[in-house]
Design an enzyme around this catalytic site. Structure first.
Site, PDB file in Angstrom:
ATOM      1  N   HIS A 127     -42.484  23.717 -37.697  1.00 52.61           N
ATOM      2  CA  HIS A 127     -43.812  23.602 -38.317  1.00 52.61           C
ATOM      3  C   HIS A 127     -44.304  25.036 -38.519  1.00 52.61           C
ATOM      4  O   HIS A 127     -43.963  25.928 -37.746  1.00 52.61           O
ATOM      5  CB  HIS A 127     -44.719  22.845 -37.341  1.00 52.61           C
ATOM      6  CG  HIS A 127     -46.099  22.560 -37.831  1.00 52.61           C
ATOM      7  ND1 HIS A 127     -47.090  23.512 -37.872  1.00 52.61           N
ATOM      8  CD2 HIS A 127     -46.667  21.418 -38.296  1.00 52.61           C
ATOM      9  CE1 HIS A 127     -48.207  22.966 -38.332  1.00 52.61           C
ATOM     10  NE2 HIS A 127     -47.968  21.703 -38.599  1.00 52.61           N
ATOM     11  N   ASP A 204     -42.541  24.107 -28.579  1.00 53.55           N
ATOM     12  CA  ASP A 204     -43.666  23.532 -29.317  1.00 53.55           C
ATOM     13  C   ASP A 204     -43.627  22.021 -29.064  1.00 53.55           C
ATOM     14  O   ASP A 204     -42.799  21.308 -29.620  1.00 53.55           O
ATOM     15  CB  ASP A 204     -43.507  23.874 -30.806  1.00 53.55           C
ATOM     16  CG  ASP A 204     -44.484  23.113 -31.686  1.00 53.55           C
ATOM     17  OD1 ASP A 204     -45.244  22.266 -31.179  1.00 53.55           O
ATOM     18  OD2 ASP A 204     -44.478  23.368 -32.906  1.00 53.55           O
ATOM     19  N   GLN A 207     -45.239  17.358 -30.985  1.00 48.05           N
ATOM     20  CA  GLN A 207     -44.740  15.998 -31.235  1.00 48.05           C
ATOM     21  C   GLN A 207     -43.989  15.441 -30.032  1.00 48.05           C
ATOM     22  O   GLN A 207     -43.519  14.301 -30.069  1.00 48.05           O
ATOM     23  CB  GLN A 207     -43.800  15.983 -32.450  1.00 48.05           C
ATOM     24  CG  GLN A 207     -44.423  16.466 -33.737  1.00 48.05           C
ATOM     25  CD  GLN A 207     -45.502  15.528 -34.262  1.00 48.05           C
ATOM     26  OE1 GLN A 207     -45.576  14.357 -33.900  1.00 48.05           O
ATOM     27  NE2 GLN A 207     -46.352  16.044 -35.128  1.00 48.05           N
ATOM     28  N   LYS A 230     -52.834  14.605 -30.702  1.00 48.59           N
ATOM     29  CA  LYS A 230     -51.607  13.843 -30.979  1.00 48.59           C
ATOM     30  C   LYS A 230     -51.224  12.979 -29.776  1.00 48.59           C
ATOM     31  O   LYS A 230     -50.186  12.327 -29.752  1.00 48.59           O
ATOM     32  CB  LYS A 230     -50.464  14.792 -31.346  1.00 48.59           C
ATOM     33  CG  LYS A 230     -50.713  15.533 -32.663  1.00 48.59           C
ATOM     34  CD  LYS A 230     -49.512  16.315 -33.087  1.00 48.59           C
ATOM     35  CE  LYS A 230     -49.828  17.426 -34.073  1.00 48.59           C
ATOM     36  NZ  LYS A 230     -50.082  16.975 -35.432  1.00 48.59           N
ATOM     37  N   CYS A 368     -46.221  20.896 -43.532  1.00 48.85           N
ATOM     38  CA  CYS A 368     -46.350  22.246 -42.965  1.00 48.85           C
ATOM     39  C   CYS A 368     -44.983  22.783 -42.542  1.00 48.85           C
ATOM     40  O   CYS A 368     -44.843  23.401 -41.474  1.00 48.85           O
ATOM     41  CB  CYS A 368     -47.321  22.278 -41.782  1.00 48.85           C
ATOM     42  SG  CYS A 368     -48.976  21.789 -42.214  1.00 48.85           S
TER      43      CYS A 368
HETATM   44  N1  7TS Z   1     -46.166  21.958 -34.188  1.00 47.00           N
HETATM   45  C1  7TS Z   1     -45.746  20.765 -34.616  1.00 47.00           C
HETATM   46  C2  7TS Z   1     -44.333  20.334 -34.351  1.00 47.00           C
HETATM   47  C3  7TS Z   1     -46.649  19.908 -35.256  1.00 47.00           C
HETATM   48  O1  7TS Z   1     -46.238  18.709 -35.645  1.00 47.00           O
HETATM   49  C4  7TS Z   1     -47.975  20.348 -35.487  1.00 47.00           C
HETATM   50  C5  7TS Z   1     -48.949  19.516 -36.271  1.00 47.00           C
HETATM   51  C6  7TS Z   1     -48.356  21.601 -34.988  1.00 47.00           C
HETATM   52  C7  7TS Z   1     -47.423  22.385 -34.363  1.00 47.00           C
HETATM   53  C8  7TS Z   1     -49.753  22.100 -35.110  1.00 47.00           C
HETATM   54  O2  7TS Z   1     -50.605  21.324 -34.325  1.00 47.00           O
HETATM   55  P1  7TS Z   1     -52.193  21.555 -34.364  1.00 47.00           P
HETATM   56  O3  7TS Z   1     -52.736  20.426 -33.566  1.00 47.00           O
HETATM   57  O4  7TS Z   1     -52.455  22.874 -33.767  1.00 47.00           O
HETATM   58  O5  7TS Z   1     -52.583  21.496 -35.810  1.00 47.00           O
HETATM   59  N2  7TS Z   1     -48.337  18.592 -37.139  1.00 47.00           N
HETATM   60  C9  7TS Z   1     -48.940  17.886 -38.128  1.00 47.00           C
HETATM   61  C10 7TS Z   1     -48.252  16.986 -38.938  1.00 47.00           C
HETATM   62  O6  7TS Z   1     -47.046  16.742 -38.840  1.00 47.00           O
HETATM   63  N3  7TS Z   1     -49.101  16.450 -39.809  1.00 47.00           N
HETATM   64  O7  7TS Z   1     -50.324  16.965 -39.582  1.00 47.00           O
HETATM   65  C11 7TS Z   1     -50.234  17.860 -38.534  1.00 47.00           C
END
Ligand code: 7TS
Length: 410
Positions: A127, A204, A207, A230, A368
């Site tokens: 990501h 990371d 997920q 999440k 992303c």
């Molecule tokens: N890393 C991964 C693997 C992610 O899926 C996401 C967000 C992030 C980092 C960033 O997370 P945040 O909470 O700081 O924004 N992924 C997604 C997605 O798959 N669709 O919307 C956000």
């Protein structure tokens, strides 16, 4: 919330999510965008309401009852996270605004330590949060960013990963689970390899956390980053876990109140963990809401959750296989929760639009992960992502809607 047979009681889980019981344009909502964010159970909504109606106050100021109670709930939330991810101790749990900020804290610190000739290793399935941050840290420090390739099925090429590790590798950052493909990485084995060349390792976990047991000690990484939203918790709250011995000298991130020990006009000294990395008034309600989410989630039977998600995925893959003109993107043998696909001859955004008209929420686009899309030679994908409250009937509804999209767009 399992039947006596060990099967997840999805009806009783769904009953706890008020948002799921609505119609979109007269069609029952089918929420399949869980990788973007999960919905919130009543227990989390109630914890936020309770905080604001019973004890809203700033924390660690201790001068009155409300502040004491807010501090108690807020610090209990930290204990809750520490237990949930099996942290060595509560000081290792740093509150952040989410995965993105957690990674930035680590990359910012690392940028001050890296130098020309050093290497940082990421993977092709990152990501942007775990790619752009490291790219920028390398640009600032003169270090070189290396990218471990994936195989055509979306699994990490672990042989290539191993070959890229050497004595110049100072940092390795990789996802627990890919948001775009659902690939689960063998993070324990990969961390061990990275540690053997002396690199620090960040996982990371954006997920990774919502699908089962995370044990940061067992993984053997130095940092684990995730977001509350999440994991059935609120937005704007997340966690950076770091090993105490690594975190305690980590360069400070933001400066200001809460993170200091002594301040004069000339200079300042920094406080102890975890506060030294938590400047300013934190997201108190968010932390309390996240703890409520973890309490709720850990009340479910982990094996039953995993079996349920496997069954949803198996049904989705079976129906995808039988669907002429639908190509699944990402077939790693070890994958979870995510069905990324292309409906041939259509644009993912059009598919998403038609599904939305039928009450089905998916995500479309590059997720992303633009370099990953380029590697897979697709402009983007449509992505259905599953959670504990989804049903097999909803998976069926997805494919009925996709047939309709195909006939309208084909
Ligand atoms: N890393 C991964 C693997 C992610 O899926 C996401 C967000 C992030 C980092 C960033 O997370 P945040 O909470 O700081 O924004 N992924 C997604 C997605 O798959 N669709 O919307 C956000």
């Amino acid at each position: 919330m399992t039947h006596s047979s060990g099967v997840l009681d999805v009806d009783s889980i769904r009953a706890q999510f008020p948002i799921l019981h609505q119609q979109i344009d007269g069609k029952p909502l089918v929420y399949l965008d869980n990788a973007a964010t999960t919905q919130k159970p009543q227990a989390v909504i109630q914890a936020l309401t309770d905080f604001y109606t019973q004890c809203n106050a700033n924390v660690h100021r201790g001068a009155h009852h409300l502040s004491d109670e807010a501090t108690r709930r807020y610090e209990r939330a930290r204990d809750c996270v520490a237990g949930f991810i099996h942290a060595g101790n509560r000081k290792e749990v740093v509150w952040t605004s989410g995965t993105t900020e957690s990674i930035n804290i680590v990359a910012n610190g690392m940028a001050q330590r890296l130098q020309s000739g050093d290497e940082v290793l990421v993977t092709q399935m990152e990501h942007h949060a775990n790619l752009v941050t490291w790219q920028q840290a390398c640009l600032r420090s003169g270090a070189t960013l290396k990218v471990a390739p994936i195989l055509d099925n979306g699994a990490l090429d672990t042989d290539a990963f191993t070959e890229l590790l050497n004595e110049k590798t100072k940092f390795v950052a990789l996802p627990h689970v890919s948001n775009a493909l659902g690939t689960i990485n063998p993070v324990k084995a990969l961390s061990a390899q990275a540690k053997s060349v002396g690199a620090l390792v960040l996982i990371d976990g954006a997920q990774g956390v919502a699908h089962g047991n995370v044990n940061v000690c067992d993984i053997g990484c130095d940092f684990y980053a995730f977001s509350g939203h999440k994991l059935f918790g609120p937005t704007g709250i997340g966690v950076l876990w770091g090993k105490e011995e690594v975190l305690q000298n980590w360069p400070v991130w933001q400066t200001g109140g809460e993170m200091i020990a002594k301040v004069t006009y000339e200079c300042s000294t920094w406080g102890e963990l975890p506060n030294r990395l938590e400047a300013g008034t934190p997201n108190i309600a968010g932390a309390i809401g996240l703890a409520a989410a973890i309490d709720w989630f850990t009340g479910l039977d982990c094996d039953a959750i995993q079996a349920h998600e496997k069954a949803l995925m198996a049904s989705a893959l079976e129906q995808a296989d039988a669907f002429d003109g639908l190509k699944v993107i990402g077939n790693a043998p070890n994958k979870i929760g995510v069905l990324s696909f292309i409906l041939q001859g259509t644009h993912p955004a059009d598919v998403g639009f038609i599904l939305d008209r039928q009450g089905i929420a998916i995500r479309t686009g590059d997720h992303c992960a633009q370099p990953l899309m380029r590697r897979l030679d697709v402009p983007g994908t449509a992505r259905a992502s599953f959670s504990v409250y989804n049903t097999l009937a909803e998976v069926d509804a997805l494919f009925v809607a996709l047939k309709k999209a195909q006939s309208m767009l084909g």
